[in-house]
Design an enzyme around this catalytic site. Structure first.
Site, mmCIF file in Angstrom:
data_model
loop_
_atom_site.group_PDB
_atom_site.id
_atom_site.type_symbol
_atom_site.label_atom_id
_atom_site.label_comp_id
_atom_site.label_asym_id
_atom_site.label_seq_id
_atom_site.Cartn_x
_atom_site.Cartn_y
_atom_site.Cartn_z
ATOM 1 N NE ARG A 98 -3.862 -8.894 -6.873
ATOM 2 C CZ ARG A 98 -3.899 -7.787 -7.613
ATOM 3 N NH1 ARG A 98 -2.827 -7.402 -8.293
ATOM 4 N NH2 ARG A 98 -4.999 -7.055 -7.670
ATOM 5 C CG ASN A 152 0.494 -3.242 -1.991
ATOM 6 O OD1 ASN A 152 0.451 -2.306 -1.204
ATOM 7 N ND2 ASN A 152 -0.003 -3.176 -3.198
ATOM 8 C CB CYS A 174 0.053 3.978 -1.395
ATOM 9 S SG CYS A 174 -1.462 3.266 -2.005
ATOM 10 C CG HIS A 204 -4.236 -0.151 0.365
ATOM 11 N ND1 HIS A 204 -4.004 -1.344 -0.253
ATOM 12 C CD2 HIS A 204 -3.628 0.762 -0.398
ATOM 13 C CE1 HIS A 204 -3.294 -1.153 -1.352
ATOM 14 N NE2 HIS A 204 -3.050 0.123 -1.463
ATOM 15 C CE1 TYR A 258 -6.511 0.151 -2.500
ATOM 16 C CE2 TYR A 258 -7.082 -2.124 -2.052
ATOM 17 C CZ TYR A 258 -6.373 -1.193 -2.782
ATOM 18 O OH TYR A 258 -5.542 -1.591 -3.798
#
Ligand code: G6P
Length: 439
Positions: A98, A152, A174, A204, A258
């Site tokens: 990540r 994700n 989520c 998102h 987001y």
């Protein structure tokens, strides 16, 4: 507490620091959701974390006096046998991957984020082959189970399962909509159960179309509060940069945290670059949080979920997961926002695409509540993200480099095909151990 005829749940990615959230959720609901067997599954690289989290889980369950047997294993197939529900919450390449997803795009002046832009593409390219392998195991070992996916990018992963497997008992989950509803309740200073929100969009990329307090539409009042600076409504992992009042009033819907990456791209990029310089990217900050959390989890005196877990963006995720499983198991018919097949709920998205919408939850799964269409103002962005998700999923499944380049280029956060190729090549190289389909 006497043991009831219970259910078997398997959590893949059981060594996650979020697992105590899930255990707390199952303990809280034992009366209506009698989990008699919980299997926490991980991979060899995660064995140490699995044992630490698993021991805490066992202490939490013992402390609560719940007859739930917890198994820890690296053998996914053994765990999956006759499962009723399978939850997935794994991170291929762990937080190190990540951090790469965040750092490389930033180097080229592009948003570097876990599930958006180039980071979201590569999270999907790493994750989709693994989730499809899990689906293949489920077809063999627990063909009647429900797959509840948290991994994700949850929307793209749900899309990939629908389009590239024959499995349809899957729900993508989520905590963002849960967080948005809690944010509205906080802004109105009322208990969350008095607030309802009509959610529609993608994971998102979801909007609160209408907000209700005790059944009365209070959308304009909430937006007024947000534009007067009373509340900006965000999550632990996203800067709470305020919205332009005129924009929000004209939007006349609740954006999700987001959306800042799309409607405030320049400011968010500046913020990310500054943070990366001063304290590290989000993944690097979270790596420190994870170390602290696992030190806490090791303490044999700890018998409950530590509140430090609230510092993660995933707060309330266990509520989302356990509420969903509870409602499917008990055929509750309540309304929850989840990722499921569109089936006409959003007119301008294909019926066989995954969308994130308010659904009625029954024992046969989510029934999406039709919203008609998204307002013209947001329809295009949602369709563009859905195009990106579908092409990215195809690239993940086929290992087709040009498809990956196409996905990167059509992503709204990537400004040019030339730059898309530069970033793509650098990230392909950095992640190659987790991208066997491209070798
Ligand atoms: C939110 C999102 C999750 C995301 C998380 C990141 O909860 O809904 O999809 O993974 O934030 O939080 P973190 O603390 O890891 O940055």
């Amino acid at each position: 507490m006497t043991e009831k005829k219970g259910i078997k749940i398997v959590t893949i990615g059981g060594g996650s620091s979020y697992t105590p959230e899930l255990i707390e959720g199952f303990i809280k609901r034992y009366d209506t959701l009698p989990v008699h067997e919980l299997w926490l599954v991980d991979i060899p690289e995660g064995e140490e974390k699995l044992n630490i989290v698993g021991s805490l889980a066992k202490r939490m369950v013992k402390e609560a006096g719940i007859p739930m047997k917890i198994h820890l294993t690296l053998n996914r197939q053994e765990a999956l046998k006759d499962a009723d529900f399978v939850t997935t919450q794994f991170r291929v390449g762990l937080l190190k991957a990540r951090a790469i997803d965040e750092r490389i795009p930033l180097k080229h002046g592009v948003i570097g984020q876990e599930t958006n832009g180039p980071g979201g593409l590569f999270k999907g390219l790493r994750t989709i082959p693994v989730i499809l392998d899990i689906v293949k195991d489920m077809e063999t070992y627990c063909p009647d189970a429900w797959l509840i996916n948290f991994t994700n990018p949850a929307g793209m992963v749900t899309e990939a399962i629908y389009r590239h497997s024959n499995w349809n008992k899957v729900v993508g989950l989520c905590n963002v909509p849960v967080g948005m509803r809690m944010g509205v309740a906080k802004a109105l200073d009322v208990k969350p159960d008095r607030v309802e929100v009509d959610f529609a969009g993608l994971n998102h990329m979801v909007y609160g179309l209408n907000i209700y307090l005790d059944g009365e539409n209070v959308t304009k009042m909430v937006i007024e509060k947000m534009t007067s600076g009373d509340t900006s409504m965000t999550m632990k992992n996203i800067s709470d940069l305020g919205w332009e009042p005129g924009f929000l009033k004209a939007l006349n819907m609740l954006p999700c945290p987001y959306h800042r990456y799309y409607y405030k791209t320049d400011e968010m990029l500046a913020e990310e670059l500054k943070n990366a310089e001063e304290k590290g990217t989000r993944a690097e900050v979270v790596q420190k949080l994870e170390t602290e959390l696992f030190e806490l989890y090791k303490d044999v005196e700890l018998r409950k979920k530590p509140e430090q877990l609230e510092k993660r963006g995933g707060a309330y995720y266990s509520d989302a997961a356990c509420n969903l499983i509870d409602s499917i198991h008990n055929d509750r018919g309540d309304v929850q926002p989840v990722n499921t097949l569109n089936k006409g709920a959003i007119a301008s998205i294909a019926d066989d695409s995954a969308v994130e919408v308010s659904c009625i939850i029954t024992k046969s799964g989510p029934k999406p509540i039709a919203v008609g269409d998204l307002p013209v103002s947001v329809r295009g962005l949602v369709q563009q993200i859905k195009s990106f998700e579908r092409v990215a999923a195809e690239a993940a499944v086929t290992g087709d480099y040009d498809k990956a380049l196409l996905a990167m280029t059509i992503n709204p956060l990537v400004p040019s095909d030339t730059l898309a190729k530069i970033i793509l090549d650098e990230m392909m190289e950095a992640h190659k151990e987790h991208l066997p389909q491209f070798i």
